[in-house]
Scaffold this motif. Structure first.
Motif, PDB file in Angstrom:
ATOM      1  N   LYS A 116       0.836  -1.208   0.000  1.00 49.25           N
ATOM      2  CA  LYS A 116       0.000   0.000   0.000  1.00 49.25           C
ATOM      3  C   LYS A 116       0.866   1.252   0.000  1.00 49.25           C
ATOM      4  CE  LYS A 116      -3.839  -2.143   2.543  1.00 49.25           C
ATOM      5  NZ  LYS A 116      -4.618  -2.123   3.807  1.00 49.25           N
ATOM      6  N   PHE A 117       1.938   1.205   0.774  1.00 47.43           N
ATOM      7  CA  PHE A 117       2.851   2.338   0.897  1.00 47.43           C
ATOM      8  C   PHE A 117       3.494   2.664  -0.445  1.00 47.43           C
ATOM      9  CE2 PHE A 117       7.037   4.059   2.536  1.00 47.43           C
ATOM     10  CZ  PHE A 117       6.509   5.248   3.014  1.00 47.43           C
TER      11      PHE A 117
ATOM     12  N   ALA B 275      14.562  18.345   5.005  1.00 48.10           N
ATOM     13  CA  ALA B 275      14.373  17.200   5.892  1.00 48.10           C
ATOM     14  C   ALA B 275      13.004  17.262   6.562  1.00 48.10           C
ATOM     15  CB  ALA B 275      15.476  17.173   6.948  1.00 48.10           C
ATOM     16  N   ASP B 276      12.606  18.434   7.001  1.00 47.56           N
ATOM     17  CA  ASP B 276      11.314  18.600   7.669  1.00 47.56           C
ATOM     18  C   ASP B 276      10.170  18.331   6.702  1.00 47.56           C
ATOM     19  OD1 ASP B 276       9.780  19.298  10.000  1.00 47.56           O
ATOM     20  OD2 ASP B 276       9.297  21.195   9.028  1.00 47.56           O
ATOM     21  N   ASN B 277      10.308  18.763   5.452  1.00 50.37           N
ATOM     22  CA  ASN B 277       9.273  18.520   4.442  1.00 50.37           C
ATOM     23  C   ASN B 277       9.100  17.025   4.182  1.00 50.37           C
ATOM     24  OD1 ASN B 277       8.743  21.241   4.106  1.00 50.37           O
ATOM     25  ND2 ASN B 277      10.064  21.482   2.341  1.00 50.37           N
TER      26      ASN B 277
ATOM     27  N   ILE C 136       5.891  12.022   4.847  1.00 51.03           N
ATOM     28  CA  ILE C 136       5.821  10.624   5.264  1.00 51.03           C
ATOM     29  C   ILE C 136       4.753  10.455   6.341  1.00 51.03           C
ATOM     30  CG2 ILE C 136       7.067   8.806   6.508  1.00 51.03           C
ATOM     31  CD1 ILE C 136       7.838   8.975   3.604  1.00 51.03           C
ATOM     32  N   ALA C 137       4.720  11.362   7.298  1.00 46.30           N
ATOM     33  CA  ALA C 137       3.716  11.297   8.369  1.00 46.30           C
ATOM     34  C   ALA C 137       2.305  11.428   7.801  1.00 46.30           C
ATOM     35  CB  ALA C 137       3.987  12.384   9.400  1.00 46.30           C
TER      36      ALA C 137
ATOM     37  N   ILE D  74       9.389   0.824   9.971  1.00 43.33           N
ATOM     38  CA  ILE D  74       9.796  -0.080   8.889  1.00 43.33           C
ATOM     39  C   ILE D  74       9.628   0.581   7.531  1.00 43.33           C
ATOM     40  CG2 ILE D  74       9.252  -2.262   7.724  1.00 43.33           C
ATOM     41  CD1 ILE D  74       8.391  -3.361  10.457  1.00 43.33           C
ATOM     42  N   LEU D  75       8.494   1.231   7.327  1.00 48.39           N
ATOM     43  CA  LEU D  75       8.200   1.861   6.036  1.00 48.39           C
ATOM     44  C   LEU D  75       9.074   3.087   5.796  1.00 48.39           C
ATOM     45  CD1 LEU D  75       4.301   1.599   6.065  1.00 48.39           C
ATOM     46  CD2 LEU D  75       5.934   0.125   4.874  1.00 48.39           C
ATOM     47  N   ALA D  76       9.313   3.879   6.833  1.00 47.93           N
ATOM     48  CA  ALA D  76      10.170   5.062   6.680  1.00 47.93           C
ATOM     49  C   ALA D  76      11.585   4.652   6.298  1.00 47.93           C
ATOM     50  CB  ALA D  76      10.181   5.875   7.970  1.00 47.93           C
ATOM     51  N   VAL D  77      12.092   3.615   6.933  1.00 50.52           N
ATOM     52  CA  VAL D  77      13.446   3.138   6.631  1.00 50.52           C
ATOM     53  C   VAL D  77      13.526   2.612   5.204  1.00 50.52           C
ATOM     54  CG1 VAL D  77      15.174   1.371   7.223  1.00 50.52           C
ATOM     55  CG2 VAL D  77      13.978   2.619   9.038  1.00 50.52           C
ATOM     56  N   PHE D  78      12.415   2.076   4.695  1.00 50.15           N
ATOM     57  CA  PHE D  78      12.382   1.515   3.340  1.00 50.15           C
ATOM     58  C   PHE D  78      12.744   2.550   2.283  1.00 50.15           C
ATOM     59  CE2 PHE D  78       9.984   0.570  -0.575  1.00 50.15           C
ATOM     60  CZ  PHE D  78      10.548  -0.651  -0.899  1.00 50.15           C
ATOM     61  N   VAL D  79      12.416   3.836   2.513  1.00 44.54           N
ATOM     62  CA  VAL D  79      12.685   4.871   1.509  1.00 44.54           C
ATOM     63  C   VAL D  79      13.923   5.713   1.845  1.00 44.54           C
ATOM     64  CG1 VAL D  79      10.329   5.046   0.647  1.00 44.54           C
ATOM     65  CG2 VAL D  79      10.992   6.380   2.646  1.00 44.54           C
ATOM     66  N   LEU D  80      14.698   5.301   2.839  1.00 48.42           N
ATOM     67  CA  LEU D  80      15.965   5.979   3.099  1.00 48.42           C
ATOM     68  C   LEU D  80      17.007   5.496   2.102  1.00 48.42           C
ATOM     69  CD1 LEU D  80      16.220   5.866   7.012  1.00 48.42           C
ATOM     70  CD2 LEU D  80      15.363   7.719   5.560  1.00 48.42           C
TER      71      LEU D  80
END
Length: 211
Positions: free
Chosen positions: A50-51, A68-70, A75-76, A91-97
């Motif tokens: 879904k992400f 960075a703030d944007n 993401i939030a 998990i999902l945030a790390v996926f797009v790093l």
């Protein structure tokens, strides 16, 4: 031989006219829906699919706290739309790093060992890495001295909005925000705008664009 008699209790109707058997079937169906919903909510693979469909922005690291703030805000926003769990958010945030940001996270994980990092903790670590105090002070100073200069009113307003997040105490009311924006306008625009003594930020911006 006489046929076996049916037990009338097996088909007893409740007050709503529904048989006991029907009530049991409905209860099982409701329980199945609950279980399926819970499984979907805890399934990282389903959440990741879904992400990815929402086309989340990648983050490679930056020295610009606004950028960075944007990214963090975007993401939030996606997470709120997906209604994912706290653990899945990390998990999902790390996926797009990517690049430097991914290296930072891998180093952070090694430092914390087996500690479970919540989304709130992730945000704190992220801000500490990409929002150092020295940069925050620098951006606040930029906002204090902000001026239109050679920018168009539109460009100045966009810059004003981006930098204002670093000095929220200076724009905590409509009047203070309006006056600070007004003071930064070029003289030939500031004069016609200030004479109206407008009380809201939106009114000042609108009048500046007209001027």
């Amino acid at each position: 031989m006489a046929p076996p008699r049916r037990n009338p209790g097996n088909c007893q109707q409740n007050a709503n006219g529904t048989t006991n058997l029907q009530a049991i079937i409905e209860a099982i169906g409701g329980l199945t829906n609950i279980v399926q919903h819970q499984v979907g909510a805890t399934n990282p693979t389903s959440a990741l699919e879904k992400f990815r469909k929402l086309d989340p922005p990648a983050f490679k690291g930056t020295k610009d706290p606004i950028e960075a703030d944007n990214w963090l805000k975007e993401i939030a926003r996606l997470f709120r739309a997906m209604e994912v769990s706290d653990e899945q958010r990390v998990i999902l945030a790390v996926f797009v790093l990517k690049g430097d940001a991914l290296e930072w996270w891998e180093s952070t994980e090694r430092t914390h060992g087996r500690e479970v990092i919540t989304w709130q903790h992730f945000v704190e670590l992220f801000r500490k890495r990409y929002f150092p105090d020295s940069l925050m002070v620098q951006k606040e100073a930029e906002f204090i001295r902000i001026a239109q200069g050679t920018q168009s009113v539109y460009e100045y307003e966009r810059n004003f909005a981006e930098l204002s997040r670093f000095a929220p105490h200076m724009v905590n009311t409509e009047a203070r925000k309006a006056r600070h924006f007004e003071r930064g306008l070029r003289e030939e625009i500031q004069g016609p705008v200030s004479m109206f003594k407008l009380e809201t930020y939106a009114e000042v911006v609108d009048r500046a664009l007209i001027a």
